[in-house]
Design a protein around this motif. Sequence first.
Motif, PDB file in Angstrom:
ATOM      1  N   GLY A   1     -13.245  -5.301  35.198  1.00  0.00           N
ATOM      2  CA  GLY A   1     -12.779  -5.338  33.830  1.00  0.00           C
ATOM      3  C   GLY A   1     -11.882  -4.159  33.512  1.00  0.00           C
ATOM      4  N   ALA A   2     -11.367  -4.144  32.305  1.00  0.00           N
ATOM      5  CA  ALA A   2     -10.474  -3.075  31.886  1.00  0.00           C
ATOM      6  C   ALA A   2     -11.243  -1.757  31.760  1.00  0.00           C
ATOM      7  CB  ALA A   2      -9.825  -3.435  30.558  1.00  0.00           C
ATOM      8  N   ARG A   3     -10.584  -0.669  32.143  1.00  0.00           N
ATOM      9  CA  ARG A   3     -11.189   0.652  32.003  1.00  0.00           C
ATOM     10  C   ARG A   3     -11.174   1.070  30.539  1.00  0.00           C
ATOM     11  NH1 ARG A   3     -11.427   3.726  36.603  1.00  0.00           N
ATOM     12  NH2 ARG A   3     -12.763   5.039  35.318  1.00  0.00           N
ATOM     13  N   ARG A   4     -12.267   1.660  30.107  1.00  0.00           N
ATOM     14  CA  ARG A   4     -12.357   2.119  28.731  1.00  0.00           C
ATOM     15  C   ARG A   4     -12.455   3.635  28.698  1.00  0.00           C
ATOM     16  NH1 ARG A   4     -13.194  -1.425  24.642  1.00  0.00           N
ATOM     17  NH2 ARG A   4     -13.548  -3.613  25.195  1.00  0.00           N
ATOM     18  N   VAL A   5     -11.914   4.206  27.640  1.00  0.00           N
ATOM     19  CA  VAL A   5     -11.906   5.652  27.447  1.00  0.00           C
ATOM     20  C   VAL A   5     -13.070   6.038  26.546  1.00  0.00           C
ATOM     21  CG1 VAL A   5     -10.600   7.595  26.503  1.00  0.00           C
ATOM     22  CG2 VAL A   5      -9.412   5.785  27.774  1.00  0.00           C
ATOM     23  N   LEU A   6     -13.758   7.121  26.903  1.00  0.00           N
ATOM     24  CA  LEU A   6     -14.897   7.563  26.098  1.00  0.00           C
ATOM     25  C   LEU A   6     -14.405   8.156  24.785  1.00  0.00           C
ATOM     26  CD1 LEU A   6     -17.936   7.998  25.873  1.00  0.00           C
ATOM     27  CD2 LEU A   6     -17.632  10.228  26.972  1.00  0.00           C
ATOM     28  N   GLY A   7     -14.987   7.660  23.688  1.00  0.00           N
ATOM     29  CA  GLY A   7     -14.621   8.136  22.355  1.00  0.00           C
ATOM     30  C   GLY A   7     -15.676   9.045  21.776  1.00  0.00           C
ATOM     31  N   ASP A   8     -16.315   8.602  20.679  1.00  0.00           N
ATOM     32  CA  ASP A   8     -17.305   9.432  20.001  1.00  0.00           C
ATOM     33  C   ASP A   8     -18.634   9.445  20.757  1.00  0.00           C
ATOM     34  OD1 ASP A   8     -15.541  10.026  17.970  1.00  0.00           O
ATOM     35  OD2 ASP A   8     -16.163   8.322  16.727  1.00  0.00           O
ATOM     36  N   VAL A   9     -19.312  10.595  20.691  1.00  0.00           N
ATOM     37  CA  VAL A   9     -20.641  10.758  21.287  1.00  0.00           C
ATOM     38  C   VAL A   9     -21.589  11.204  20.182  1.00  0.00           C
ATOM     39  CG1 VAL A   9     -22.037  11.971  22.994  1.00  0.00           C
ATOM     40  CG2 VAL A   9     -19.668  11.360  23.535  1.00  0.00           C
ATOM     41  N   THR A  10     -22.688  10.476  19.992  1.00  0.00           N
ATOM     42  CA  THR A  10     -23.682  10.827  18.980  1.00  0.00           C
ATOM     43  C   THR A  10     -25.056  10.957  19.632  1.00  0.00           C
ATOM     44  OG1 THR A  10     -24.056   8.483  18.466  1.00  0.00           O
ATOM     45  CG2 THR A  10     -22.396   9.654  17.159  1.00  0.00           C
ATOM     46  N   VAL A  11     -25.947  11.655  18.949  1.00  0.00           N
ATOM     47  CA  VAL A  11     -27.297  11.907  19.469  1.00  0.00           C
ATOM     48  C   VAL A  11     -28.312  11.556  18.403  1.00  0.00           C
ATOM     49  CG1 VAL A  11     -28.822  13.590  20.562  1.00  0.00           C
ATOM     50  CG2 VAL A  11     -26.332  13.850  20.767  1.00  0.00           C
ATOM     51  N   THR A  12     -29.387  10.891  18.808  1.00  0.00           N
ATOM     52  CA  THR A  12     -30.504  10.609  17.906  1.00  0.00           C
ATOM     53  C   THR A  12     -31.815  10.874  18.638  1.00  0.00           C
ATOM     54  OG1 THR A  12     -30.531   8.261  18.529  1.00  0.00           O
ATOM     55  CG2 THR A  12     -29.246   8.862  16.583  1.00  0.00           C
ATOM     56  N   GLY A  13     -32.824  11.265  17.882  1.00  0.00           N
ATOM     57  CA  GLY A  13     -34.154  11.493  18.447  1.00  0.00           C
ATOM     58  C   GLY A  13     -34.474  12.935  18.740  1.00  0.00           C
ATOM     59  N   ASN A  14     -33.457  13.796  18.793  1.00  0.00           N
ATOM     60  CA  ASN A  14     -33.729  15.216  19.075  1.00  0.00           C
ATOM     61  C   ASN A  14     -34.270  15.904  17.833  1.00  0.00           C
ATOM     62  OD1 ASN A  14     -31.001  14.747  18.088  1.00  0.00           O
ATOM     63  ND2 ASN A  14     -30.713  16.957  18.268  1.00  0.00           N
ATOM     64  N   GLY A  31     -12.188  11.278  26.116  1.00  0.00           N
ATOM     65  CA  GLY A  31     -10.762  11.071  26.292  1.00  0.00           C
ATOM     66  C   GLY A  31     -10.361  10.671  27.692  1.00  0.00           C
ATOM     67  N   GLN A  32     -11.358  10.535  28.583  1.00  0.00           N
ATOM     68  CA  GLN A  32     -11.112  10.136  29.971  1.00  0.00           C
ATOM     69  C   GLN A  32     -11.674   8.732  30.200  1.00  0.00           C
ATOM     70  OE1 GLN A  32      -9.408  12.169  31.998  1.00  0.00           O
ATOM     71  NE2 GLN A  32      -9.302  13.723  30.381  1.00  0.00           N
ATOM     72  N   PRO A  33     -11.162   8.019  31.227  1.00  0.00           N
ATOM     73  CA  PRO A  33     -11.786   6.734  31.584  1.00  0.00           C
ATOM     74  C   PRO A  33     -13.287   6.939  31.810  1.00  0.00           C
ATOM     75  CG  PRO A  33      -9.717   6.992  32.746  1.00  0.00           C
ATOM     76  CD  PRO A  33      -9.976   8.314  32.051  1.00  0.00           C
ATOM     77  N   TYR A  34     -14.082   6.103  31.174  1.00  0.00           N
ATOM     78  CA  TYR A  34     -15.534   6.308  31.185  1.00  0.00           C
ATOM     79  C   TYR A  34     -16.082   6.198  32.603  1.00  0.00           C
ATOM     80  CZ  TYR A  34     -20.468   5.731  30.075  1.00  0.00           C
ATOM     81  OH  TYR A  34     -21.822   5.878  30.018  1.00  0.00           O
ATOM     82  N   ASP A  35     -16.767   7.247  33.038  1.00  0.00           N
ATOM     83  CA  ASP A  35     -17.373   7.318  34.361  1.00  0.00           C
ATOM     84  C   ASP A  35     -18.882   7.164  34.188  1.00  0.00           C
ATOM     85  OD1 ASP A  35     -18.348   7.940  36.866  1.00  0.00           O
ATOM     86  OD2 ASP A  35     -16.946   9.590  37.202  1.00  0.00           O
ATOM     87  N   GLU A  36     -19.371   5.962  34.379  1.00  0.00           N
ATOM     88  CA  GLU A  36     -20.798   5.703  34.164  1.00  0.00           C
ATOM     89  C   GLU A  36     -21.666   6.464  35.153  1.00  0.00           C
ATOM     90  OE1 GLU A  36     -23.796   1.882  33.499  1.00  0.00           O
ATOM     91  OE2 GLU A  36     -21.834   1.605  34.447  1.00  0.00           O
ATOM     92  N   GLY A  37     -21.193   6.596  36.399  1.00  0.00           N
ATOM     93  CA  GLY A  37     -21.974   7.323  37.396  1.00  0.00           C
ATOM     94  C   GLY A  37     -22.168   8.780  37.016  1.00  0.00           C
ATOM     95  N   ARG A  38     -21.110   9.426  36.543  1.00  0.00           N
ATOM     96  CA  ARG A  38     -21.226  10.827  36.140  1.00  0.00           C
ATOM     97  C   ARG A  38     -22.104  10.961  34.911  1.00  0.00           C
ATOM     98  NH1 ARG A  38     -16.196  14.990  34.753  1.00  0.00           N
ATOM     99  NH2 ARG A  38     -17.509  16.822  34.322  1.00  0.00           N
ATOM    100  N   ALA A  39     -21.986  10.040  33.971  1.00  0.00           N
ATOM    101  CA  ALA A  39     -22.839  10.082  32.784  1.00  0.00           C
ATOM    102  C   ALA A  39     -24.311   9.953  33.162  1.00  0.00           C
ATOM    103  CB  ALA A  39     -22.437   8.971  31.815  1.00  0.00           C
ATOM    104  N   ASN A  40     -24.614   9.076  34.115  1.00  0.00           N
ATOM    105  CA  ASN A  40     -25.998   8.903  34.549  1.00  0.00           C
ATOM    106  C   ASN A  40     -26.513  10.137  35.286  1.00  0.00           C
ATOM    107  OD1 ASN A  40     -26.348   6.334  33.456  1.00  0.00           O
ATOM    108  ND2 ASN A  40     -25.521   5.329  35.268  1.00  0.00           N
ATOM    109  N   ARG A  41     -25.634  10.832  36.012  1.00  0.00           N
ATOM    110  CA  ARG A  41     -26.062  12.059  36.687  1.00  0.00           C
ATOM    111  C   ARG A  41     -26.427  13.135  35.661  1.00  0.00           C
ATOM    112  NH1 ARG A  41     -21.823  10.678  40.280  1.00  0.00           N
ATOM    113  NH2 ARG A  41     -20.369  12.099  39.233  1.00  0.00           N
ATOM    114  N   ILE A  42     -25.681  13.203  34.564  1.00  0.00           N
ATOM    115  CA  ILE A  42     -26.009  14.152  33.501  1.00  0.00           C
ATOM    116  C   ILE A  42     -27.377  13.822  32.907  1.00  0.00           C
ATOM    117  CG2 ILE A  42     -25.340  14.977  31.217  1.00  0.00           C
ATOM    118  CD1 ILE A  42     -22.419  14.519  32.033  1.00  0.00           C
TER     119      ILE A  42
END
Length: 207
Positions: A1-14, A31-42
């Motif tokens: 599918g088309a690559r998507r760029v990461l936009g807003d990041v919000t947090v809940t529960g903290n 602002g970068q193409p969303y890297d799901e693998g890197r996000a999961n490593r974080i």
Amino acid sequence: GARRVLGDVTVTGNQKVVESFFLRRFEPLKGQPYDEGRANRIVRRMLRSGAFSKVELQETPVADSDVLDLAILVEETPAREIGAYAGIGSWEGYIVGGTFQHYNLFGAVRRLDTRIEFTSRGMTGDVNVFEPWVFGEKTTLSGGLYAHGRDNDGYTKFELGGQVELSYDFNEYTKLSLFSRVSFTDILEHQVVDEELGATSYLTHSG
């Protein structure tokens, strides 16, 4: 599918972890193409800190655009943990000790480990602080101090020292660490011949 760029990041529960802690972790991805693998490593690194029982990511594509917003849902563990132990050994004699851990010092997922132990041979105390994400998501800095007092056969020794360690995780299975350790040792009492004992006060360093 088309690559998507990461936009807003919000947090809940903290509740105790400051929101900026999460936003800084994901700031390099915005602002970068969303890297799901890197996000999961974080996420996995956050879970390994011990400060969270759950960290989940919810990805929401923004209509009529190539942007993807990210919501971070977290559940925190109790920040403080106190422990105690006791035992007996053929060399140490009685053993009594206590530990205190704080997984979220100053709300920044900075860990504090402390321990004190008494035996029939002497006492030991140490305190260590672990700072994650020092120079990025893969780097950890830790440091601490310790004091040991011990009655050995023929002499009594006191040692005071500290260490600092910088670690870089290449991946989940490979890590490179650089460390420096220094200590001062003083022989307080002894029944050993001076020529056999050597120096009674000395400084050592390793790294």
